[in-house]
Motif scaffolding. Sequence first.
Motif, PDB file in Angstrom:
ATOM      1  N   MET A   1       9.468  -8.912   2.281  1.00 34.34           N
ATOM      2  CA  MET A   1       8.250  -8.145   2.574  1.00 34.34           C
ATOM      3  C   MET A   1       7.726  -8.569   3.948  1.00 34.34           C
ATOM      4  O   MET A   1       7.614  -9.753   4.221  1.00 34.34           O
ATOM      5  CB  MET A   1       7.231  -8.449   1.474  1.00 34.34           C
ATOM      6  N   PRO A   2       7.401  -7.616   4.804  1.00 38.23           N
ATOM      7  CA  PRO A   2       6.883  -7.985   6.134  1.00 38.23           C
ATOM      8  C   PRO A   2       5.599  -8.781   6.015  1.00 38.23           C
ATOM      9  O   PRO A   2       4.831  -8.580   5.068  1.00 38.23           O
ATOM     10  CB  PRO A   2       6.608  -6.634   6.811  1.00 38.23           C
ATOM     11  N   ALA A   3       5.375  -9.651   6.968  1.00 35.95           N
ATOM     12  CA  ALA A   3       4.240 -10.569   6.900  1.00 35.95           C
ATOM     13  C   ALA A   3       2.919  -9.834   6.757  1.00 35.95           C
ATOM     14  O   ALA A   3       2.056 -10.208   5.979  1.00 35.95           O
ATOM     15  CB  ALA A   3       4.207 -11.449   8.146  1.00 35.95           C
ATOM     16  N   VAL A   4       2.771  -8.752   7.523  1.00 41.53           N
ATOM     17  CA  VAL A   4       1.485  -8.062   7.493  1.00 41.53           C
ATOM     18  C   VAL A   4       1.218  -7.473   6.116  1.00 41.53           C
ATOM     19  O   VAL A   4       0.135  -7.584   5.566  1.00 41.53           O
ATOM     20  CB  VAL A   4       1.429  -6.968   8.584  1.00 41.53           C
ATOM     21  N   GLN A   5       2.272  -6.894   5.541  1.00 40.69           N
ATOM     22  CA  GLN A   5       2.105  -6.299   4.223  1.00 40.69           C
ATOM     23  C   GLN A   5       1.783  -7.391   3.199  1.00 40.69           C
ATOM     24  O   GLN A   5       0.913  -7.226   2.355  1.00 40.69           O
ATOM     25  CB  GLN A   5       3.382  -5.570   3.837  1.00 40.69           C
ATOM     26  N   GLU A   6       2.487  -8.489   3.352  1.00 43.89           N
ATOM     27  CA  GLU A   6       2.250  -9.618   2.464  1.00 43.89           C
ATOM     28  C   GLU A   6       0.801 -10.084   2.583  1.00 43.89           C
ATOM     29  O   GLU A   6       0.134 -10.367   1.608  1.00 43.89           O
ATOM     30  CB  GLU A   6       3.163 -10.763   2.872  1.00 43.89           C
ATOM     31  N   LEU A 443       2.858 -14.808  14.544  1.00 41.41           N
ATOM     32  CA  LEU A 443       3.012 -15.607  13.317  1.00 41.41           C
ATOM     33  C   LEU A 443       4.448 -16.085  13.154  1.00 41.41           C
ATOM     34  O   LEU A 443       4.710 -17.232  12.812  1.00 41.41           O
ATOM     35  CB  LEU A 443       2.584 -14.790  12.091  1.00 41.41           C
ATOM     36  N   PHE A 444       5.393 -15.173  13.435  1.00 38.93           N
ATOM     37  CA  PHE A 444       6.798 -15.557  13.264  1.00 38.93           C
ATOM     38  C   PHE A 444       7.177 -16.659  14.252  1.00 38.93           C
ATOM     39  O   PHE A 444       7.888 -17.596  13.909  1.00 38.93           O
ATOM     40  CB  PHE A 444       7.717 -14.339  13.417  1.00 38.93           C
ATOM     41  N   TYR A 445       6.659 -16.527  15.462  1.00 43.30           N
ATOM     42  CA  TYR A 445       6.941 -17.569  16.465  1.00 43.30           C
ATOM     43  C   TYR A 445       6.491 -18.930  15.940  1.00 43.30           C
ATOM     44  O   TYR A 445       7.215 -19.918  16.000  1.00 43.30           O
ATOM     45  CB  TYR A 445       6.213 -17.229  17.773  1.00 43.30           C
ATOM     46  N   CYS A 446       5.283 -18.974  15.394  1.00 39.29           N
ATOM     47  CA  CYS A 446       4.746 -20.251  14.897  1.00 39.29           C
ATOM     48  C   CYS A 446       5.539 -20.785  13.705  1.00 39.29           C
ATOM     49  O   CYS A 446       5.828 -21.979  13.641  1.00 39.29           O
ATOM     50  CB  CYS A 446       3.272 -20.094  14.502  1.00 39.29           C
ATOM     51  N   VAL A 447       5.887 -19.910  12.768  1.00 37.20           N
ATOM     52  CA  VAL A 447       6.608 -20.419  11.591  1.00 37.20           C
ATOM     53  C   VAL A 447       8.037 -20.808  11.975  1.00 37.20           C
ATOM     54  O   VAL A 447       8.608 -21.721  11.396  1.00 37.20           O
ATOM     55  CB  VAL A 447       6.613 -19.453  10.377  1.00 37.20           C
ATOM     56  N   GLN A 448       8.599 -20.138  12.976  1.00 37.10           N
ATOM     57  CA  GLN A 448       9.928 -20.534  13.437  1.00 37.10           C
ATOM     58  C   GLN A 448       9.887 -21.955  13.994  1.00 37.10           C
ATOM     59  O   GLN A 448      10.853 -22.682  13.976  1.00 37.10           O
ATOM     60  CB  GLN A 448      10.425 -19.562  14.512  1.00 37.10           C
ATOM     61  N   ARG A 449       8.700 -22.373  14.448  1.00 37.25           N
ATOM     62  CA  ARG A 449       8.592 -23.728  14.981  1.00 37.25           C
ATOM     63  C   ARG A 449       8.149 -24.719  13.904  1.00 37.25           C
ATOM     64  O   ARG A 449       7.779 -25.847  14.195  1.00 37.25           O
ATOM     65  CB  ARG A 449       7.615 -23.750  16.172  1.00 37.25           C
ATOM     66  N   GLY A 450       8.109 -24.247  12.653  1.00 33.52           N
ATOM     67  CA  GLY A 450       7.878 -25.179  11.554  1.00 33.52           C
ATOM     68  C   GLY A 450       6.505 -25.128  10.914  1.00 33.52           C
ATOM     69  O   GLY A 450       6.234 -25.844   9.955  1.00 33.52           O
ATOM     70  N   LEU A 451       5.597 -24.282  11.422  1.00 36.06           N
ATOM     71  CA  LEU A 451       4.273 -24.199  10.805  1.00 36.06           C
ATOM     72  C   LEU A 451       4.328 -23.268   9.595  1.00 36.06           C
ATOM     73  O   LEU A 451       5.068 -22.291   9.600  1.00 36.06           O
ATOM     74  CB  LEU A 451       3.261 -23.630  11.804  1.00 36.06           C
ATOM     75  N   SER A 452       3.512 -23.556   8.581  1.00 33.92           N
ATOM     76  CA  SER A 452       3.409 -22.618   7.467  1.00 33.92           C
ATOM     77  C   SER A 452       2.573 -21.429   7.936  1.00 33.92           C
ATOM     78  O   SER A 452       1.892 -21.502   8.966  1.00 33.92           O
ATOM     79  CB  SER A 452       2.728 -23.287   6.279  1.00 33.92           C
ATOM     80  N   GLN A 453       2.618 -20.330   7.181  1.00 39.50           N
ATOM     81  CA  GLN A 453       1.840 -19.138   7.547  1.00 39.50           C
ATOM     82  C   GLN A 453       0.372 -19.476   7.733  1.00 39.50           C
ATOM     83  O   GLN A 453      -0.269 -19.025   8.675  1.00 39.50           O
ATOM     84  CB  GLN A 453       1.954 -18.076   6.442  1.00 39.50           C
ATOM     85  N   GLU A 454      -0.175 -20.262   6.782  1.00 40.99           N
ATOM     86  CA  GLU A 454      -1.606 -20.564   6.851  1.00 40.99           C
ATOM     87  C   GLU A 454      -1.936 -21.447   8.046  1.00 40.99           C
ATOM     88  O   GLU A 454      -2.939 -21.233   8.710  1.00 40.99           O
ATOM     89  CB  GLU A 454      -2.076 -21.205   5.554  1.00 40.99           C
ATOM     90  N   GLU A 455      -1.062 -22.420   8.306  1.00 49.25           N
ATOM     91  CA  GLU A 455      -1.271 -23.260   9.485  1.00 49.25           C
ATOM     92  C   GLU A 455      -1.236 -22.400  10.743  1.00 49.25           C
ATOM     93  O   GLU A 455      -2.007 -22.610  11.674  1.00 49.25           O
ATOM     94  CB  GLU A 455      -0.184 -24.337   9.576  1.00 49.25           C
ATOM     95  N   ALA A 456      -0.325 -21.420  10.735  1.00 46.48           N
ATOM     96  CA  ALA A 456      -0.177 -20.557  11.908  1.00 46.48           C
ATOM     97  C   ALA A 456      -1.450 -19.743  12.139  1.00 46.48           C
ATOM     98  O   ALA A 456      -1.962 -19.681  13.252  1.00 46.48           O
ATOM     99  CB  ALA A 456       1.030 -19.637  11.731  1.00 46.48           C
ATOM    100  N   VAL A 457      -1.972 -19.144  11.069  1.00 41.26           N
ATOM    101  CA  VAL A 457      -3.199 -18.354  11.218  1.00 41.26           C
ATOM    102  C   VAL A 457      -4.355 -19.247  11.675  1.00 41.26           C
ATOM    103  O   VAL A 457      -5.108 -18.898  12.585  1.00 41.26           O
ATOM    104  CB  VAL A 457      -3.562 -17.641   9.891  1.00 41.26           C
ATOM    105  N   GLY A 458      -4.461 -20.425  11.051  1.00 40.04           N
ATOM    106  CA  GLY A 458      -5.524 -21.355  11.430  1.00 40.04           C
ATOM    107  C   GLY A 458      -5.447 -21.717  12.907  1.00 40.04           C
ATOM    108  O   GLY A 458      -6.458 -21.729  13.610  1.00 40.04           O
ATOM    109  N   LEU A 459      -4.244 -21.958  13.369  1.00 37.53           N
ATOM    110  CA  LEU A 459      -4.047 -22.346  14.766  1.00 37.53           C
ATOM    111  C   LEU A 459      -4.445 -21.207  15.712  1.00 37.53           C
ATOM    112  O   LEU A 459      -5.183 -21.405  16.675  1.00 37.53           O
ATOM    113  CB  LEU A 459      -2.567 -22.704  14.981  1.00 37.53           C
ATOM    114  N   VAL A 460      -3.979 -20.009  15.389  1.00 40.07           N
ATOM    115  CA  VAL A 460      -4.259 -18.859  16.256  1.00 40.07           C
ATOM    116  C   VAL A 460      -5.770 -18.572  16.281  1.00 40.07           C
ATOM    117  O   VAL A 460      -6.352 -18.346  17.338  1.00 40.07           O
ATOM    118  CB  VAL A 460      -3.484 -17.607  15.778  1.00 40.07           C
TER     119      VAL A 460
END
Lengths: 493, 251
Positions: A1-6, A443-460
């Motif tokens: 499922m695409p991230a946005v839809q998820e 988001l994908f860039y961040c998770v590719q570098r090892g962050l979880s989705q939530e960490e990625a959103v928090g960071l952005v």
Amino acid sequence: MPAVQETVERVRRIDVDQYRYGFETLIESDKAPKGLTEDTVRFISAKKNEPAWMLEWRLEAFRRWLTMTEPQWARVHYPKIDYQDLYYYAAPKPKKQVGSLDEIDPEILKTYEKLGIPLREVEVLEGVVRPEGERKIAVDAVFDSVSVATTFQKELKQAGVIFMPISEAIREHPELVKKYLGSVVPTSDNFFATLNSAVFSDGSFVYVPPGVRCPMELSTYFRINERNTGQFERTLIIADKGSYVSYLEGCTAPQRDENQLHAAVVELVALDDAEIKYSTVQNWYPGNSEGVGGIYNFVTKRGDCRGNNSKISWTQVETGSAITWKYPSCILRGDNSRGEFYSIAISNGHQQVDSGTKMIHLGKNTTSRIISKGIAAGVSQNTYRGLVTAHRKATGARNYTACDSLLIGDKCGAHTVPYVEAKNSSATFEHEATTSKISEDVLFYCVQRGLSQEEAVGLVVNGFVKDVLQQLPMEFAVEAQKLISISLEGSVG
Amino acid sequence: MMSLLEVKDLQVRVEDREILHGLSLTVNPGEVHAIMGPNGSGKSTLSHVIAGKPGYEVTGGEILFKGEDLLEMAPDERAAKGVFLAFQYPVEIPGVATMNFLRTALNAQRKARGESEYSTPDFLKKVREVAKSLNIPQDMLRRGVNVGFSGGEKKRNEILQMALFEPSLCILDEMDSGLDIDALRIAADGVNALRSPDRAMVVITHYQRLLNYIVPDFVHVMSRGKVVKSGGKDLALELEASGYAQFEDAA
């Protein structure tokens, strides 16, 4: 499922019931009878042992209120409020005068402990040694309608600073209260401010004498506990010539199925060369995942740069409330005065935010700056509404406005409604606005570098609001950063 | 010896369209593979599916990484296990200092592997060493992630992360796009310095030019969602001379 839809799926299921401050304190309280009549106003005034002039002031406001209608122009929707179905006063029992923290009902103390607030004061009272360089914060805690404790009174008194519940100030410093109360937000100002003028029960009063730099941060924590209670606090801060004060305000409430009304008024007065910095971290209960419950927050906050070279700065982090209707504003009356508004408004779930500021340039060479960051997730609606105006005589007025909105998911909305009026040709107004979406690519860039989705959103998101976070006093900035992550929890899959 | 990466008969769809129709590829530690092919042949799709980008549906085949089923892992898990994708177009993240991003990511990976997080001084020391070797000025590390970076700086930032995270599989997606010859040389030198017997690289490119700087052990030609020809580094030169047209029918 695409991230946005998820993300969207997840937001739909979002359990805003994870609200961490949603506990209720079981204490007996002393309430005014339900509903609002002249008798209610008299009841409140009598409870506070107010002088006759204060009662008259309230009654005048009440009579005015009866002729007013609730404003409809904001981009918020809610069922009609039955003002006769509310309690307008609730004081925790026993209602005896509180002299030190020891005398406060331990249940209330526990509440504040859960909130993580008074611990600092408790520590100090217990003689805990604090790390060098850490600043002290004096706290006034308002529980439902009543101020339960104000700390560091002695130390402040030495500096000549008055920091006390406004109900006490009315009795002890009537000349100051008479002079300034309602001088920034008049009793006839607007529906909610007028209501507040009639029924306000407590709040904080600050007076900083000429040339004094307030030796510590002042802080108020508001807590609504009682069911069906409105909270109407009133804050009045006066910075006399050449003085400086920084004031922090925090708010929480228990989880309830019904909506609770909060209609506060804050008035700031800065005289010549004075500066007031007012910071808010607002985290009232936002309602559950279905949009049931939550605080209706209708607040009037206004600062008057009455003296030349004065400065007022509002910083707010708004994460809570089902409905937010709030426009902390500055009247730039003194020449060379300066107004600032830094705002982070986050809406998630079913929250509706209509917030912004007014910068009213009256004096010569007045400047103002507005930095607003709106973040919308879930099915929330987030509106920035702002007015920048320069009077005919406000030559050389300058304003810079930047409004940025960030959308998470595709069911939320961000709106920007700026009003700009320049009545003289020497005014320079700049307005910049952006709206962006947290993209799947970021988001994908961040998770590719090892962050979880939530960490990625928090960071952005924390990157997005960085300019504003930097304006907060250090202690609050850390708290605000955590709060931002918490309030966006579950906004992505 | 177990292969590092085994792609077996991979079939991938995006919405209703099949992009990869049974692609196979085996990569061993220490090897550098180049994947070449015309636009739309599925090169980037392959890199995205290996890294776990959402939006792709795997309808058949499997991908094993160090013998484990890669498709079962979330993208951040894959990163922690040692899969690194150098993006064709690295994104900008305003307000997030590069240094902060690097540390957050590195520590997230270490935590996922059950290793201790870097302390601030240790981390700073490590980043400075790596940055110096790549000719990356300290100033760049203080700026927002890729914000206002030139094309060359963005690619160097990718290689910096690659050096810092020490992945066992590096996928370089069109690393040469948007780079002039000098920037390309600097980037390629950075990549070459990271070649090691325990690390494999998959270099995806449209042009042979890049392979003058990063010399591959194997070259695979992709067309219409499949590998249609594999060979040594000379295959790239052959392609440069004769073009991709000859493979269009083979697919």
